[in-house]
Each structure stands twice: as structure tokens, then as C-alpha cells.
Design a protein around this motif. Structure first.
Motif, PDB file in Angstrom:
ATOM      1  N   GLU A   1      -1.630   0.530  -0.053  1.00 51.11           N
ATOM      2  CA  GLU A   1      -1.285  -0.862  -0.351  1.00 51.11           C
ATOM      3  C   GLU A   1      -0.974  -1.044  -1.836  1.00 51.11           C
ATOM      4  O   GLU A   1      -0.016  -1.721  -2.211  1.00 51.11           O
ATOM      5  CB  GLU A   1      -2.435  -1.779   0.073  1.00 51.11           C
ATOM      6  CG  GLU A   1      -2.602  -1.861   1.586  1.00 51.11           C
ATOM      7  CD  GLU A   1      -3.905  -2.512   2.007  1.00 51.11           C
ATOM      8  OE1 GLU A   1      -4.644  -2.974   1.115  1.00 51.11           O
ATOM      9  OE2 GLU A   1      -4.193  -2.551   3.217  1.00 51.11           O
ATOM     10  N   LEU A   2      -1.795  -0.428  -2.680  1.00 51.43           N
ATOM     11  CA  LEU A   2      -1.534  -0.480  -4.122  1.00 51.43           C
ATOM     12  C   LEU A   2      -0.260   0.277  -4.465  1.00 51.43           C
ATOM     13  O   LEU A   2       0.554  -0.178  -5.272  1.00 51.43           O
ATOM     14  CB  LEU A   2      -2.708   0.131  -4.895  1.00 51.43           C
ATOM     15  CG  LEU A   2      -3.966  -0.714  -5.020  1.00 51.43           C
ATOM     16  CD1 LEU A   2      -5.124   0.143  -5.503  1.00 51.43           C
ATOM     17  CD2 LEU A   2      -3.749  -1.881  -5.982  1.00 51.43           C
ATOM     18  N   GLY A   3      -0.090   1.441  -3.843  1.00 47.02           N
ATOM     19  CA  GLY A   3       1.078   2.267  -4.128  1.00 47.02           C
ATOM     20  C   GLY A   3       2.373   1.613  -3.705  1.00 47.02           C
ATOM     21  O   GLY A   3       3.378   1.668  -4.422  1.00 47.02           O
ATOM     22  N   SER A   4       2.374   0.979  -2.540  1.00 49.16           N
ATOM     23  CA  SER A   4       3.591   0.300  -2.061  1.00 49.16           C
ATOM     24  C   SER A   4       3.998  -0.816  -3.003  1.00 49.16           C
ATOM     25  O   SER A   4       5.181  -0.988  -3.324  1.00 49.16           O
ATOM     26  CB  SER A   4       3.358  -0.258  -0.652  1.00 49.16           C
ATOM     27  OG  SER A   4       3.106   0.777   0.266  1.00 49.16           O
ATOM     28  N   ALA A   5       3.014  -1.584  -3.469  1.00 49.23           N
ATOM     29  CA  ALA A   5       3.312  -2.663  -4.413  1.00 49.23           C
ATOM     30  C   ALA A   5       3.765  -2.089  -5.749  1.00 49.23           C
ATOM     31  O   ALA A   5       4.685  -2.617  -6.385  1.00 49.23           O
ATOM     32  CB  ALA A   5       2.075  -3.541  -4.606  1.00 49.23           C
TER      33      ALA A   5
ATOM     34  N   LEU B   1       0.543  -4.326  -1.171  1.00 45.94           N
ATOM     35  CA  LEU B   1       1.418  -4.646  -0.044  1.00 45.94           C
ATOM     36  C   LEU B   1       0.966  -3.851   1.167  1.00 45.94           C
ATOM     37  O   LEU B   1       0.768  -2.635   1.084  1.00 45.94           O
ATOM     38  CB  LEU B   1       2.880  -4.287  -0.362  1.00 45.94           C
ATOM     39  CG  LEU B   1       3.619  -5.176  -1.369  1.00 45.94           C
ATOM     40  CD1 LEU B   1       5.019  -4.616  -1.621  1.00 45.94           C
ATOM     41  CD2 LEU B   1       3.721  -6.611  -0.860  1.00 45.94           C
ATOM     42  N   ARG B   2       0.772  -4.539   2.276  1.00 40.40           N
ATOM     43  CA  ARG B   2       0.378  -3.858   3.510  1.00 40.40           C
ATOM     44  C   ARG B   2       1.582  -3.751   4.425  1.00 40.40           C
ATOM     45  O   ARG B   2       2.321  -4.710   4.632  1.00 40.40           O
ATOM     46  CB  ARG B   2      -0.745  -4.619   4.215  1.00 40.40           C
ATOM     47  CG  ARG B   2      -1.159  -4.008   5.561  1.00 40.40           C
ATOM     48  CD  ARG B   2      -2.425  -4.649   6.080  1.00 40.40           C
ATOM     49  NE  ARG B   2      -3.531  -4.402   5.160  1.00 40.40           N
ATOM     50  CZ  ARG B   2      -4.700  -5.050   5.232  1.00 40.40           C
ATOM     51  NH1 ARG B   2      -4.880  -5.972   6.153  1.00 40.40           N
ATOM     52  NH2 ARG B   2      -5.658  -4.777   4.378  1.00 40.40           N
ATOM     53  N   ILE B   3       1.781  -2.560   4.985  1.00 35.83           N
ATOM     54  CA  ILE B   3       2.883  -2.326   5.909  1.00 35.83           C
ATOM     55  C   ILE B   3       2.322  -2.225   7.312  1.00 35.83           C
ATOM     56  O   ILE B   3       1.494  -1.351   7.604  1.00 35.83           O
ATOM     57  CB  ILE B   3       3.634  -1.025   5.557  1.00 35.83           C
ATOM     58  CG1 ILE B   3       4.177  -1.098   4.125  1.00 35.83           C
ATOM     59  CG2 ILE B   3       4.769  -0.768   6.529  1.00 35.83           C
ATOM     60  CD1 ILE B   3       4.770   0.194   3.628  1.00 35.83           C
ATOM     61  N   ASP B   4       2.721  -3.120   8.191  1.00 37.85           N
ATOM     62  CA  ASP B   4       2.280  -3.098   9.587  1.00 37.85           C
ATOM     63  C   ASP B   4       3.387  -2.485  10.443  1.00 37.85           C
ATOM     64  O   ASP B   4       4.533  -2.935  10.407  1.00 37.85           O
ATOM     65  CB  ASP B   4       1.972  -4.512  10.087  1.00 37.85           C
ATOM     66  CG  ASP B   4       0.769  -5.112   9.369  1.00 37.85           C
ATOM     67  OD1 ASP B   4      -0.171  -4.349   9.102  1.00 37.85           O
ATOM     68  OD2 ASP B   4       0.784  -6.312   9.068  1.00 37.85           O
ATOM     69  N   VAL B   5       3.036  -1.461  11.205  1.00 38.13           N
ATOM     70  CA  VAL B   5       4.007  -0.781  12.051  1.00 38.13           C
ATOM     71  C   VAL B   5       3.637  -0.975  13.519  1.00 38.13           C
ATOM     72  O   VAL B   5       2.483  -0.774  13.905  1.00 38.13           O
ATOM     73  CB  VAL B   5       4.051   0.732  11.721  1.00 38.13           C
ATOM     74  CG1 VAL B   5       5.027   1.442  12.644  1.00 38.13           C
ATOM     75  CG2 VAL B   5       4.455   0.944  10.287  1.00 38.13           C
ATOM     76  N   LYS B   6       4.596  -1.377  14.312  1.00 31.60           N
ATOM     77  CA  LYS B   6       4.374  -1.558  15.743  1.00 31.60           C
ATOM     78  C   LYS B   6       5.365  -0.670  16.492  1.00 31.60           C
ATOM     79  O   LYS B   6       6.569  -0.756  16.282  1.00 31.60           O
ATOM     80  CB  LYS B   6       4.591  -3.023  16.130  1.00 31.60           C
ATOM     81  CG  LYS B   6       4.372  -3.300  17.613  1.00 31.60           C
ATOM     82  CD  LYS B   6       4.606  -4.779  17.918  1.00 31.60           C
ATOM     83  CE  LYS B   6       4.396  -5.061  19.396  1.00 31.60           C
ATOM     84  NZ  LYS B   6       4.643  -6.484  19.715  1.00 31.60           N
TER      85      LYS B   6
END
Length: 322
Positions: free
Chosen positions: A136-140, A211-216
Motif C-alpha cells: 500500500e505504501l509502495g503503490s502510493a 493505496l490499496r489495490i483490490d482485485v476480483k
């Protein structure tokens, strides 16, 4: 230095996205922070007209008499090389000495990632909470990096894919082992969670803390894809734009110019006199250059950038600080 920064960030992404890498989060944090430090130092060089001394830690040497020297000299390490400033000192110089505006959330993100880097020796990779927080930190951080590089040095990253593979591609969330956090890990997570609370009500913007990435995963019908068609007009005129050349020659914007002049002169005021002098100097290509905010859209907005030598022209109108 900018090239090295980009190379470090690409290395961080490549290692993170490997399907089987046992030191994933720790290595990413180390390389990501390394990349940021090089980027900020590249900006310091850019703002200081590529004077290498702007990156040195300066000190007053102690003379044989026991007194301190009257002149600052570069501090040296054990091998005798000049010691360079830290990531956060580079950040301070950019924002305070030159007045370049960087969102506070960028600094908070870097502090959190630095905590992870500094404590990486204590991390246990099998712990899902830590893995998720690093991503989450890395994505941001990657998003923040992209925006700042583009703002400072132009569109030079368009040929790269800057993203982290979602955890769900190589982690089994249903069977993730529960590992008890040790004291050091808990302190890091508590610190990051505390930082996140300050931005809980903020919308996603250009700059973010996490940033959190949600994958479905779901089946897609053959007709549901978005059609893409790429064409090349070989008859079109080829145009080469060099953003780097312009940012090297004209690194200062209006805010930086004002900050530097205020620090340089004792009688400087942003009044009618100043604006009249500035507008006259902007007509001289030695001192100023008007650049399109988007080089691909000549009908878009423009912004004036300045060469540091413009200070010499202002010397004729104001009293320099002794």
C-alpha cells in the motif's frame, strides 16, 4: 543522477513483481528509498545549476590551534570522499531554500517507507499484514514518484510500466499463515496506522500516503473487452522534444524565483517595482523561457521558467544580503 534514480525504482518494481522472491518487501523498501533520495538530489542539482557542492555536507574544520575555520569545507567519510546530504536534507533544501512546493503527504509516505527500510532486518516475510502495508505504501510512493518526475523533468517515464503486481497474484489469502508480530514490527505498523488516520477522510489524489489495490477474479465474456486500434501515420512530420534540455537551462519556476530573491536581497519586496523588472527580464531568452504545460497540446496553458543567472540582473536593482 535522475537516470540512476529511475533505474533504482525499476529494479525495486522488478524484484517486487518476481513470482518467488524471499526478501521481497525489504528489498523493495531499500531500493525505493534509494530511488527517492537520488531523485531529490537530482532536483537539488537542477535547482543549483548542477553545482556538485550543493550535495555536500559542509562543516567548519577544527584547525591545529583548536579553533574552527572561518570557511565551510565538505565533510569527508572514512575513505576521504565528500559526504553527501541525506534524503530528508535534500527535501528540506528543495522546499525551504528554493520554495518548491511538495505535498506534505509525500513526505509522510517517505517517512513511513524509511521506517520500513530501517527496520527491515526485523521483518518476517510470511506476515500478511506487513506485506500488505508495504504494498500500500509502495503503490502510493510509485504514484507520487511518477507525478513529481513528470512535473520536474517532463514526460520521460512514458516508456515504462510503473506498477506493483497485486498481492493476490502470488499470495494465497485464504491460507495466509498468521505470524505474531515482534515488538519492532508492531511499532512500525502502529506508526504507519497513525499516519494513515490523518488522511482517512481525503479522496484519492495525485499524491497519497497509501493505496490499496483490490482485485476480483471473474470470467469475462469474449465481447466485453475494450477494442484497441493503433495506427501510425508515416507521412506525419517527426518532432523531437527535449524536456530535459529545458529543465536543465530553466530549472526555476515563479515560486522558486521569489524564494531565492527574498533570501538574496535585504530590501526585496514583491511589489510593482519587482513585477515590472521581472516582466522586462522575461523578454530575454537568457533569463526566461515560456513552456507549454503539456508539450503535446500547444493550445493548453503556459508557464514561465527562469535561468538562475537572472539573479545577476536583479543585482542591479536590490541590495544583496551580507
Amino acid at each position: 543522477m535522475l537516470d540512476k534514480s529511475i533505474a533504482a525504482m525499476l529494479s525495486a518494481i522488478e524484484i517486487y513483481n518476481k513470482p518467488d522472491f524471499k526478501y521481497r518487501e525489504e528489498t523493495f523498501a531499500i531500493l525505493c528509498i534509494n530511488s527517492w533520495e537520488l531523485l531529490l538530489k537530482a532536483k537539488v542539482l537542477n535547482l543549483s545549476s548542477n553545482k556538485l557542492a550543493s550535495l555536500y555536507i559542509m562543516e567548519y574544520k577544527v584547525l591545529k590551534t583548536g579553533k574552527k575555520s572561518n570557511f565551510l569545507t565538505p565533510k569527508r567519510n572514512r575513505s576521504g570522499n565528500q559526504m553527501s546530504i541525506s534524503l530528508f536534507e535534500a527535501y528540506r533544501i528543495i522546499t525551504e531554500e528554493y520554495g518548491v512546493r511538495i505535498e506534505k503527504i509525500v513526505n509522510d509516505n517517505l517517512i513511513a517507507l524509511t521506517e520500513i527500510r530501517d527496520n527491515s532486518i526485523h521483518f518476517v516475510n510470511d506476515d500478511l499484514l506487513l506485506s500488505m502495508k508495504v504494498q500500500e505504501l509502495g503503490s502510493a510512493s510509485l504514484q507520487n514518484y511518477l507525478h513529481l518526475v513528470s512535473t520536474w523533468f517532463g514526460d520521460i517515464l512514458t516508456k515504462y510500466n510503473f506498477y506493483l503486481m497485486p498481492l493476490s497474484f502470488f499470495r494465497n489469502f485464504d491460507d495466509a499463515p498468521g505470524v505474531a508480530l515482534n515488538a519492532n514490527e508492531k511499532k512500525v505498523l502502529d506508526y504507519i496506522n497513525k499516519s494513515e488516520k490523518a488522511y482517512d477522510n481525503d479522496e484519492i489524489g495525485d499524491y497519497n500516503l497509501t493505496l490499496r489495490i483490490d482485485v476480483k477474479f471473474q470470467k469475462v465474456k469474449s465481447t466485453s473487452g475494450l477494442p484497441v486500434h493503433v495506427t501510425n501515420d508515416i507521412g506525419a512530420t517527426a518532432i523531437m522534444l527535449s524536456e530535459e534540455d529545458m529543465t536543465d537551462k530553466y530549472p526555476w519556476d515563479y515560486e522558486v524565483l521569489n524564494t531565492r530573491l527574498a533570501k538574496r536581497y535585504s530590501d526585496f519586496k514583491m511589489n510593482a517595482k519587482y513585477h515590472e523588472i521581472r516582466k522586462e527580464l522575461e523578454e530575454d531568452k537568457r533569463y526566461a523561457y515560456e513552456r507549454f504545460l503539456n508539450p503535446k497540446n500547444i493550445n493548453g496553458g503556459k508557464k514561465t521558467f527562469y535561468n538562475p543567472n537572472i539573479q545577476k540582473a536583479f543585482d542591479q536593482h536590490y541590495m544583496k544580503v551580507v
